[in-house]
Design a protein around this motif. Structure first.
Motif, short mmCIF file in Angstrom:
data_model
loop_
_atom_site.label_atom_id
_atom_site.label_comp_id
_atom_site.label_asym_id
_atom_site.label_seq_id
_atom_site.Cartn_x
_atom_site.Cartn_y
_atom_site.Cartn_z
N ASP A 10 3.00 8.74 4.82
CA ASP A 10 1.83 8.47 5.67
C ASP A 10 1.17 7.17 5.25
O ASP A 10 0.87 6.31 6.08
CB ASP A 10 0.81 9.61 5.55
N CYS A 11 0.92 7.04 3.96
CA CYS A 11 0.23 5.86 3.45
C CYS A 11 1.00 4.59 3.78
O CYS A 11 0.43 3.59 4.20
CB CYS A 11 0.02 5.97 1.94
N LYS A 12 2.31 4.63 3.61
CA LYS A 12 3.14 3.45 3.87
C LYS A 12 3.04 3.03 5.34
O LYS A 12 2.88 1.85 5.66
CB LYS A 12 4.59 3.75 3.51
N ALA A 13 3.11 4.00 6.25
CA ALA A 13 3.05 3.70 7.69
C ALA A 13 1.67 3.22 8.10
O ALA A 13 1.52 2.26 8.89
CB ALA A 13 3.43 4.94 8.49
N ILE A 14 0.62 3.85 7.58
CA ILE A 14 -0.75 3.46 7.92
C ILE A 14 -1.03 2.06 7.38
O ILE A 14 -1.63 1.22 8.07
CB ILE A 14 -1.76 4.47 7.36
N ARG A 15 -0.59 1.81 6.17
CA ARG A 15 -0.83 0.50 5.55
C ARG A 15 -0.12 -0.61 6.32
O ARG A 15 -0.66 -1.71 6.50
CB ARG A 15 -0.36 0.52 4.10
N ALA A 16 1.08 -0.33 6.83
CA ALA A 16 1.81 -1.33 7.62
C ALA A 16 1.04 -1.68 8.89
O ALA A 16 0.94 -2.85 9.28
CB ALA A 16 3.20 -0.80 7.96
N PHE A 17 0.46 -0.66 9.55
CA PHE A 17 -0.34 -0.91 10.75
C PHE A 17 -1.58 -1.71 10.40
O PHE A 17 -1.96 -2.66 11.12
CB PHE A 17 -0.73 0.41 11.42
N GLN A 18 -2.24 -1.37 9.32
CA GLN A 18 -3.46 -2.08 8.90
C GLN A 18 -3.17 -3.55 8.63
O GLN A 18 -3.95 -4.43 9.02
CB GLN A 18 -4.06 -1.38 7.68
N GLN A 65 -8.88 -4.57 6.57
CA GLN A 65 -9.04 -4.64 5.11
C GLN A 65 -9.99 -3.55 4.63
O GLN A 65 -10.93 -3.21 5.34
CB GLN A 65 -9.59 -6.01 4.72
N PRO A 66 -9.78 -2.99 3.44
CA PRO A 66 -8.58 -3.15 2.63
C PRO A 66 -7.44 -2.31 3.18
O PRO A 66 -7.65 -1.17 3.62
CB PRO A 66 -9.03 -2.62 1.26
N ALA A 67 -6.25 -2.86 3.19
CA ALA A 67 -5.08 -2.18 3.73
C ALA A 67 -4.48 -1.30 2.65
O ALA A 67 -3.49 -1.66 2.00
CB ALA A 67 -4.07 -3.20 4.24
N ILE A 68 -5.08 -0.12 2.47
CA ILE A 68 -4.58 0.79 1.43
C ILE A 68 -4.10 2.11 2.03
O ILE A 68 -3.89 3.09 1.32
CB ILE A 68 -5.66 1.06 0.36
N GLY A 69 -3.94 2.15 3.36
CA GLY A 69 -3.38 3.33 3.99
C GLY A 69 -4.34 4.48 4.20
O GLY A 69 -3.92 5.61 4.43
N PHE A 70 -5.65 4.22 4.14
CA PHE A 70 -6.66 5.27 4.35
C PHE A 70 -6.95 5.38 5.84
O PHE A 70 -7.26 4.39 6.51
CB PHE A 70 -7.93 4.95 3.58
N VAL A 73 -4.39 9.79 13.33
CA VAL A 73 -3.58 8.63 12.94
C VAL A 73 -2.12 9.05 12.76
O VAL A 73 -1.20 8.35 13.18
CB VAL A 73 -4.15 7.99 11.66
N GLU A 74 -1.90 10.21 12.15
CA GLU A 74 -0.54 10.72 11.99
C GLU A 74 0.12 10.92 13.36
O GLU A 74 1.29 10.57 13.56
CB GLU A 74 -0.55 12.05 11.23
#
Length: 291
Positions: free
Chosen positions: A126-134, A140-145, A110-111
């Motif tokens: 990382d979390c911010k970018a992943i969460r934006a894509f989600q 869901q849930p869009a928590i950047g995992f 993902v990175e």
């Protein structure tokens, strides 16, 4: 001492035995018990999203389905079956975290896709970018995992315009069903034209891999049921032994692979049924991530 009375009693007992009676033979050993047949297709402790339809080793009994069988369309999956629900850590669900601090099973991939620093460690960026894509994709849930749903969606988004950009699937004048294990995608092309897909799919796990190389669709059964576990395999199109394209009634986005088949959603398997025919070629390559 050995008395006269004791001797007399022994002689009397011997006299009562029938003469010439052969010694009784030992009973023959009991035959081994037949192997037990599992009463369920999966251990009761298995989570529902890990369940597969494992008749991928032995080829099914091939026959010609009746017109009545062919006329029946397999049932649709229950509403929400294929929802983009990410598999996130339970403790983060319970505490309702806004941004995951844990590295997911697809963290590096993902990175790399998001052009972040590829170190396999979760950071705030990382979390911010992943969460934006989600959020953009409705995951869901869009928590950047960085879980399997997020990774699979990235592969599909990137491949939509030209799934064979890397030219991994051979181009032929006839139809070729392409099975990309690396990205967990499948599509059908005729020449350079894509006539189906790409769509997300789930291939075999490490101990039951989807077999690579060239194969041929040799039998199709719209309402097939697993011969080993009595599990439905809608729109089954067999291409190698017991391995087939077919729909499943559970999520295809899991960290655990199938038992060898190429699993699709019901809608995708139904459309693929209308594209492929008996005798069409299938080409499989790559390696399922995590196996």
């Amino acid at each position: 001492m050995f008395s006269t009375r004791t001797a007399a009693l022994l002689l009397a007992a011997v006299a009562l035995l029938p003469l010439g009676t052969p010694a009784r033979a030992a009973p023959p050993p009991a035959p081994p018990a037949p192997p037990s047949t599992p009463s369920a297709p999966f251990p009761p402790s298995s989570p529902s999203w890990e369940i597969d339809t494992p008749d991928q080793v032995l080829a099914p009994r091939v026959y010609t389905p009746t017109a009545a069988e062919d006329a029946v369309e397999p049932r649709d999956a229950a509403e929400g079956t294929y929802a983009l629900v990410e598999h996130v850590p339970l403790d983060e669900v319970m505490t309702r975290v806004a941004c995951s601090k844990q590295a997911g099973p697809y963290q590096r991939a993902v990175e790399r896709w998001l052009k972040l620093t590829v170190d396999g460690k979760q950071s705030a960026a990382d979390c911010k970018a992943i969460r934006a894509f989600q959020r953009q994709q409705g995951i869901q849930p869009a928590i950047g995992f960085a879980g399997p749903v997020t990774w699979a969606r990235m592969q599909l988004v990137a491949a939509r315009k030209n799934p064979n950009a890397r030219k991994k699937c051979p181009v032929r004048t006839h139809r070729v069903a392409c099975v990309d294990l690396d990205r967990q995608l499948t599509w059908v092309q005729k020449g350079t034209k894509v006539v189906f897909g790409p769509v997300s799919m789930r291939s075999g796990r490490a101990v039951h891999p989807t077999r690579k190389g060239w194969h041929t669709i040799y039998w199709r059964h719209k309402n097939h049921v697993s011969t080993l576990y009595n599990a439905p395999m809608p729109y089954a199109q067999f291409f190698d032994g017991g391995q087939a394209f077919h729909a499943v009634y559970d999520s295809i986005h899991t960290t655990v692979g199938s038992m060898g088949c190429v699993n699709l959603t019901v809608a995708d398997a139904r459309r693929l049924w209308g594209v492929l025919k008996k005798g069409d070629r299938v080409y499989v390559w790559g390696h399922r991530p995590g196996t």
